[in-house]
Design a protein around this motif. Structure first.
Motif, PDB file in Angstrom:
ATOM      1  N   LYS A  23      66.951  40.132  24.604  1.00  0.00           N
ATOM      2  CA  LYS A  23      67.052  38.639  24.632  1.00  0.00           C
ATOM      3  C   LYS A  23      66.999  38.059  26.063  1.00  0.00           C
ATOM      4  N   SER A  24      67.166  38.692  27.226  1.00  0.00           N
ATOM      5  CA  SER A  24      67.422  38.113  28.614  1.00  0.00           C
ATOM      6  C   SER A  24      65.708  37.706  28.921  1.00  0.00           C
ATOM      7  N   VAL A  25      65.752  36.994  30.004  1.00  0.00           N
ATOM      8  CA  VAL A  25      64.536  36.129  30.442  1.00  0.00           C
ATOM      9  C   VAL A  25      64.133  36.627  31.804  1.00  0.00           C
ATOM     10  N   GLY A  26      65.134  37.190  32.616  1.00  0.00           N
ATOM     11  CA  GLY A  26      64.737  37.637  33.731  1.00  0.00           C
ATOM     12  C   GLY A  26      65.818  38.764  34.584  1.00  0.00           C
ATOM     13  N   GLU A  27      66.049  39.048  35.814  1.00  0.00           N
ATOM     14  CA  GLU A  27      67.038  40.031  36.082  1.00  0.00           C
ATOM     15  C   GLU A  27      67.091  39.838  37.419  1.00  0.00           C
ATOM     16  N   VAL A  28      68.319  40.175  38.125  1.00  0.00           N
ATOM     17  CA  VAL A  28      68.524  40.478  39.653  1.00  0.00           C
ATOM     18  C   VAL A  28      68.914  41.809  40.125  1.00  0.00           C
ATOM     19  N   MET A  29      68.448  42.110  41.153  1.00  0.00           N
ATOM     20  CA  MET A  29      68.759  43.478  41.553  1.00  0.00           C
ATOM     21  C   MET A  29      69.703  43.217  42.891  1.00  0.00           C
ATOM     22  N   SER A  30      70.449  44.250  43.033  1.00  0.00           N
ATOM     23  CA  SER A  30      71.292  44.109  44.313  1.00  0.00           C
ATOM     24  C   SER A  30      71.603  45.579  44.820  1.00  0.00           C
ATOM     25  N   ILE A  31      71.705  45.758  46.040  1.00  0.00           N
ATOM     26  CA  ILE A  31      71.788  47.088  46.735  1.00  0.00           C
ATOM     27  C   ILE A  31      73.029  47.110  47.584  1.00  0.00           C
ATOM     28  N   GLY A  32      73.861  48.031  47.543  1.00  0.00           N
ATOM     29  CA  GLY A  32      74.930  48.090  48.384  1.00  0.00           C
ATOM     30  C   GLY A  32      75.285  49.596  48.659  1.00  0.00           C
ATOM     31  N   ARG A  33      76.335  49.986  49.529  1.00  0.00           N
ATOM     32  CA  ARG A  33      76.621  51.244  49.799  1.00  0.00           C
ATOM     33  C   ARG A  33      77.567  51.731  48.607  1.00  0.00           C
ATOM     34  N   THR A  34      78.195  50.978  47.800  1.00  0.00           N
ATOM     35  CA  THR A  34      79.160  51.336  46.643  1.00  0.00           C
ATOM     36  C   THR A  34      78.800  50.698  45.532  1.00  0.00           C
ATOM     37  N   PHE A  35      79.161  51.346  44.176  1.00  0.00           N
ATOM     38  CA  PHE A  35      79.001  50.375  43.137  1.00  0.00           C
ATOM     39  C   PHE A  35      79.490  49.236  43.079  1.00  0.00           C
ATOM     40  N   LYS A  36      80.991  49.174  43.756  1.00  0.00           N
ATOM     41  CA  LYS A  36      81.389  47.954  43.785  1.00  0.00           C
ATOM     42  C   LYS A  36      80.899  46.675  44.841  1.00  0.00           C
ATOM     43  N   GLU A  37      80.250  47.132  45.743  1.00  0.00           N
ATOM     44  CA  GLU A  37      79.524  46.230  46.431  1.00  0.00           C
ATOM     45  C   GLU A  37      78.288  45.764  45.985  1.00  0.00           C
ATOM     46  N   ALA A  38      77.589  46.816  45.303  1.00  0.00           N
ATOM     47  CA  ALA A  38      76.208  46.288  44.695  1.00  0.00           C
ATOM     48  C   ALA A  38      76.743  45.238  43.224  1.00  0.00           C
ATOM     49  N   LEU A  39      77.555  45.692  42.537  1.00  0.00           N
ATOM     50  CA  LEU A  39      78.161  44.919  41.468  1.00  0.00           C
ATOM     51  C   LEU A  39      78.346  43.324  42.081  1.00  0.00           C
ATOM     52  N   GLN A  40      79.176  43.357  42.940  1.00  0.00           N
ATOM     53  CA  GLN A  40      79.450  41.887  43.251  1.00  0.00           C
ATOM     54  C   GLN A  40      78.409  41.097  43.979  1.00  0.00           C
ATOM     55  N   GLY A  78      62.488  33.279  48.462  1.00  0.00           N
ATOM     56  CA  GLY A  78      61.958  33.491  47.232  1.00  0.00           C
ATOM     57  C   GLY A  78      62.881  32.492  46.261  1.00  0.00           C
ATOM     58  N   SER A  79      62.690  33.023  44.615  1.00  0.00           N
ATOM     59  CA  SER A  79      63.043  32.203  43.804  1.00  0.00           C
ATOM     60  C   SER A  79      64.211  32.593  43.018  1.00  0.00           C
ATOM     61  N   GLY A  80      64.620  33.664  43.426  1.00  0.00           N
ATOM     62  CA  GLY A  80      65.612  34.611  42.635  1.00  0.00           C
ATOM     63  C   GLY A  80      65.355  34.960  41.058  1.00  0.00           C
ATOM     64  N   PRO A  81      66.327  35.070  40.197  1.00  0.00           N
ATOM     65  CA  PRO A  81      65.818  35.558  38.821  1.00  0.00           C
ATOM     66  C   PRO A  81      64.885  34.564  38.219  1.00  0.00           C
ATOM     67  N   ASN A  82      63.833  35.465  37.375  1.00  0.00           N
ATOM     68  CA  ASN A  82      62.915  34.555  36.532  1.00  0.00           C
ATOM     69  C   ASN A  82      63.894  33.922  35.408  1.00  0.00           C
TER      70      ASN A  82
END
Length: 610
Positions: free
Chosen positions: A158-175, A339-343
């Motif tokens: 049901k989603s229309v888009g997505e974002v991706m993030s990169i961090g050194r840990t899961f906590k950093e990438a999630l936030q 850029g425009s961020g998530p679709n």
């Protein structure tokens, strides 16, 4: 991937945060897989290799999905796609390994050991990517467009888009991922939320479950109970508990008394200035100032496919709070493109197209081009579209950090849709050189009240209209104009929260709804022109000359959003006199707004009046 010589490589393992039953496209996902044992991972590798050979994928990429029983380790295959899949773009961006590009070369007879790695320029494509960071993908939904729709997430995406993030840990990438979405700050349920409601929200997967999960952890719900309700792996819950513990430690001090080490640790957890400002009851600008005093600033690491084993020649960068910086900033004249961020509905790949062509044109003109974006589904986030790519959230904090590092000649905000436009004024207030149309002109066009006054000064006809900030004021304005009316907030794209109202109650309800969508900005209430023809005009201006690129006539009458209406070019039913009026009004507007670059104007023609 497999080539005709039977070379086989695994590009990426991606783990779903949500359990089986939630479509991968609707689940938060993490790369590399975090909770598998090495034995489980090797079993999956062997199974994937056997499947790709047995199915007969002679060359190219495949996607294999597995499920593992958390109690006894039983592994089953869910499905296998003998082609690139939805996750191929995510895997490519997460690793720096361009799956589609290499699959095309395999298809024409090359082998993996013959294809060079663009990023290292030393290793061939048969070297499996190794990553020394964590990638998190979070879907973007738009259920507000469909009131009454079932928001429960299941096997149908049901989603229309997505974002991706990169961090050194899961906590950093999630936030970082959460703040890449819009709105940027994670919300929490009210303190008096009953535990029964909290448990119901945890048990049913919906778009906001991650926020209820953060609330539950902060309220002290036991990890075992949360795991039982959500079926999310305990490792992820413990990571979120560590985030909550960090926030709790931060709440015991103020922005003035916070030690440098505490502030740096909070930033290493991925906590934004905006979140810290909420905890410390101050503003993000004050937090940013305190960080500057302490010298707590991000460094930039490279996505290099090899965990820094070889030198990286492609500046594909992400921020983190460590010591060594790998950005290697160049002294060339440079331009940053936001850029425009998530679709989402109304803001999709059409803006990505514009960002890419802006980058190509500026590169031809001798500028170093720098892209900032967080959407893995786009061409703008390919590592070779621009000279430098920062895979970062499009927030004031993250964009200012890139600007501080790169010190560009200018930043362009007009190609990424509403997301960068909303940052324009704050960026300029912080000394960022915005090139193209000035932020003040953008704000004038977006602020419905001020724009209405400008139209009066330019003697351009407009429907009877008024503005309101509160429902009561809206009811009075609508009564003066007469029904039906068009109600629309400022600073939105895609007709979000825009409605044709035939009674005062509807007007009041929608003004209240618009107030929930962002800062207090006036809502415009227009007389709705029934049986009118709508026209879209695209123009270019340089401050002196105005060139009209196209006049497009909508086939559906005004009232059907331009994104949902068919249109025809050139217009077929408009008289020469009406076309002349449209051209004249467009030129007046472009010059009055001091437009430098693109401009789009929408007109309605009712009974030969534009």
């Amino acid at each position: 991937m497999r080539d005709y010589r039977d070379n086989f490589v695994v590009i990426c393992s991606i783990e779903n945060f949500d359990p089986m039953g939630v479509h991968t496209g609707d689940s938060i996902t993490v790369a590399p897989a975090q909770t598998l044992t090495d034995k489980e991972y090797q079993r999956m590798r062997d199974a994937a290799a056997a499947i790709i050979r047995e199915v007969g994928v002679e060359t190219g990429g495949s996607n294999v999905q597995f499920a593992v029983h958390p109690e006894n380790g039983r592994m089953v295959i869910i499905e296998m796609n003998p082609r690139v899949s939805r996750s191929s773009a995510l895997a490519s961006k997460a690793t720096g390994f361009p799956i589609a590009k290499i699959a095309a070369r395999l298809a024409i007879g090359m082998s993996l050991d013959e294809i060079p790695n663009d990023i290292t320029k030393k290793t061939p494509a048969c070297f499996e990517p190794t990553i020394d960071y964590v990638v998190v993908k979070i879907p973007k939904w738009q259920f507000e467009k469909f009131p009454g729709a079932d928001t429960t997430l299941g096997t149908q995406m049901k989603s229309v888009g997505e974002v991706m993030s990169i961090g050194r840990t899961f906590k950093e990438a999630l936030q970082k991922g959460i703040r890449s979405l819009e709105p940027h700050a994670p919300w929490r349920a009210p303190a008096d939320t009953p535990d029964s409601l909290l448990r119901e929200k945890l048990a049913t997967p919906r778009p906001d479950r991650i926020h209820w999960l953060l609330t539950a952890v902060e309220k002290g719900l036991p990890a075992e109970e949360i795991c039982h309700l959500t079926k999310i792996d305990p490792w992820f819950i413990h990571q979120i508990e560590e985030l909550a513990a960090m926030n709790k430690r931060a709440s015991r001090v103020t922005v003035e008394t916070a030690a440098r080490d505490l502030l740096r640790e909070a930033k290493r957890h991925g906590t934004s200035d905006e979140q810290l400002a909420q905890i410390w009851k101050t503003t993000s600008a004050v937090v940013r100032l305190q960080r500057a005093r302490y010298g707590v600033a991000p460094v930039y690491k490279r996505v290099d496919t090899c965990a820094a084993e070889f030198e990286s020649y492609t500046p594909y960068l992400y921020s983190t709070y460590e010591d060594e910086d790998e950005s290697d900033v160049q002294a060339r004249p440079k331009i940053i493109i936001l850029g425009s961020g998530p679709n989402r509905i109304g803001q999709g790949i059409e803006f990505d197209y514009c960002c890419c062509h802006a980058s190509f044109a500026l590169r031809e003109d001798g500028f170093e081009t720098i892209m900032v974006n967080c959407n893995p589904e786009t061409v703008s986030t390919d590592y070779d579209t621009s000279d430098r790519l920062y895979f970062e959230p499009l927030t004031l904090e993250d964009v200012l950090a890139v600007v501080e590092r790169e010190k560009p000649q200018g930043v362009i905000v007009q190609f990424g849709g509403q997301t960068p436009l909303n940052l324009a004024l704050e960026l300029k207030r912080n000394g960022v050189p915005i090139i193209g149309t000035a932020p003040e002109s953008i704000d004038l066009a977006e602020d419905r009240r001020r724009f209405g006054r400008l139209l009066e000064e330019l003697r351009i006809p407009q429907p009877r209209n008024g503005t309101a900030l509160v429902p009561e004021e809206a009811a009075r304005v609508a009564g003066e104009i007469g029904m039906p009316v068009l109600v629309r907030p400022s600073y939105v794209l895609g007709g979000r929260a825009m409605v044709i109202a035939y009674d005062v109650n509807t007007v009041q309800e929608y003004v209240a709804q618009a107030a929930l969508m962002g800062p207090a900005r006036p809502v415009l209430i227009d007389q709705f022109l029934e049986e009118a023809t709508e026209v879209d005009v695209d123009a270019l201006a340089d401050g002196t000359d105005v060139v009209i690129g196209s006049i497009m006539e909508h086939i559906e009458e005004a009232g059907v959003h331009s994104g949902d209406s068919s249109c025809v070019l050139p217009p077929v039913s408009l008289s020469p006199a009406i076309l002349d009026s449209i051209r004249e009004y467009t030129k007046r507007l472009a010059l009055a707004l001091k437009v430098i670059g693109l401009m789009n104007v929408q007109y309605a023609i009712q009974r030969d009046t534009v």
